[in-house]
Structures are given as structure tokens and as C-alpha cells.
Motif scaffolding. Structure first.
Motif, PDB file in Angstrom:
ATOM      1  N   ILE A  68       0.868  -1.181   0.000  1.00 61.03           N
ATOM      2  CA  ILE A  68       0.000   0.000   0.000  1.00 61.03           C
ATOM      3  C   ILE A  68       0.903   1.227   0.000  1.00 61.03           C
ATOM      4  O   ILE A  68       0.865   2.039  -0.911  1.00 61.03           O
ATOM      5  N   CYS A  69       1.710   1.345   1.060  1.00 57.49           N
ATOM      6  CA  CYS A  69       2.611   2.488   1.144  1.00 57.49           C
ATOM      7  C   CYS A  69       3.767   2.199   2.093  1.00 57.49           C
ATOM      8  O   CYS A  69       3.728   1.245   2.865  1.00 57.49           O
ATOM      9  N   PHE A  82       3.102   5.875  -1.841  1.00 51.11           N
ATOM     10  CA  PHE A  82       2.136   4.873  -2.271  1.00 51.11           C
ATOM     11  C   PHE A  82       2.678   4.184  -3.514  1.00 51.11           C
ATOM     12  O   PHE A  82       2.966   4.843  -4.520  1.00 51.11           O
ATOM     13  N   GLY A  85       0.434   4.854  -6.460  1.00 55.67           N
ATOM     14  CA  GLY A  85      -0.268   6.113  -6.247  1.00 55.67           C
ATOM     15  C   GLY A  85      -0.755   6.804  -7.503  1.00 55.67           C
ATOM     16  O   GLY A  85      -1.798   7.454  -7.498  1.00 55.67           O
ATOM     17  N   LEU A  88      -4.296   5.921  -8.366  1.00 61.11           N
ATOM     18  CA  LEU A  88      -5.333   6.124  -7.352  1.00 61.11           C
ATOM     19  C   LEU A  88      -6.040   7.460  -7.521  1.00 61.11           C
ATOM     20  O   LEU A  88      -5.397   8.475  -7.819  1.00 61.11           O
ATOM     21  N   ALA A 127      -6.202   2.090  -2.408  1.00 60.89           N
ATOM     22  CA  ALA A 127      -4.980   1.338  -2.706  1.00 60.89           C
ATOM     23  C   ALA A 127      -5.209  -0.163  -2.503  1.00 60.89           C
ATOM     24  O   ALA A 127      -4.738  -0.980  -3.305  1.00 60.89           O
TER      25      ALA A 127
END
Length: 144
Positions: A68-69, A82, A85, A88, A127
Motif C-alpha cells: 500500500i505504502c 504509495f 499512487g 489512485l 490502494a
């Protein structure tokens, strides 16, 4: 006290990833630790099933069907990067760093800055949805 054969065969286990992340946050000892700790709480609130890992020289990583991050701390910023990212939706415009890349996006948080908690949790959930959808690729059609 003598160890049993079973105890001798088991490798010594070190601290868990969650324990290492807790120690990292505590070691920062300033606004960066507080900020990283708060973001960790929000990640866990958004996804109670999140997996905590430590990679790349001690970097905290949060995963669910993929990364995810990551959470990094620098002298003047806490950076949440992220992994996907760029794919997203970010209607609250939380992403403010690494905007030029084709894949990653990051949120840089400076001392005293406040993040929209609801928008951040929505970003975490997006995410996870993206990661989960990538794992469920449709089966290829049989050739006729």
C-alpha cells in the motif's frame, strides 16, 4: 537450564515487524515520530487486516495484497509513498510529492501540518481495492 532438542532446532526469533516499527517511531522522539505514529494508526483504522513489514534498511511498509505504502522519515519531512499512487483517485489532493513518476505518488508531511484523516483513509482503501483487483485477473478465454 538445558534446552530441549525441539528448542535447539528452532532458530532464535527476533522482534516482529510491528515491534520494529514501534521502536523506529519511538526512536525518532520528535514530531516525526508522532506524525508517523498517527499515520500508522490511520492506516490500521482504514484496514484492520493490514500487514506491517520492514524492508529497505528498516523502512516501515504496509501491505494488503501488495504494498500500500511506505513510511519514511527525513530531517524535515515524513514521507508516505504509495506504490501505485499514480493509479489512485485523489480528490482531496493529498499527494504533494513524487508527482512526475508514472507509478508512485507520495504525501510529504512537514512539522505542524494536519492531514485530512477521512481522505487519507479513503486513499488507503482505494490502494487496497487496486491491489486486490490486480490479484483477480480474469481467466483467459479458451481458443475456439
Amino acid at each position: 537450564m538445558k534446552k530441549t532438542d525441539k528448542e535447539q532446532d528452532q532458530p532464535a526469533s527476533g522482534p516482529s515487524a510491528s515491534e520494529l516499527i514501534t521502536a523506529k517511531i519511538a526512536s525518532l522522539g520528535d514530531w516525526r515520530g508522532e506524525t508517523l505514529g498517527k499515520m500508522r494508526q490511520l492506516i490500521k483504522a482504514a484496514d484492520p487486516d493490514v500487514v506491517e513489514e520492514v524492508k529497505w534498511m528498516g523502512t516501515p511498509v504496509w501491505s494488503h495484497d501488495g504494498i500500500i505504502c511506505t513510511g519514511e522519515s527525513y530531517k524535515s519531512v515524513v514521507k508516505l509513498t504509495f506504490a501505485k499512487g499514480a493509479s489512485l483517485p485523489d480528490p482531496a489532493q493529498l499527494f504533494n510529492s513524487s508527482l512526475d513518476g508514472n507509478v508512485r505518488r507520495a504525501i510529504d508531511i512537514h512539522a505542524g501540518e494536519v492531514i485530512d484523516e477521512t481522505a487519507f483513509k479513503t486513499l488507503i482503501q482505494a490502494a487496497i481495492t487496486l491491489n486486490s483487483s490486480a490479484k483477480k485477473k480474469p481467466a483467459k478465454k479458451a481458443k475456439t
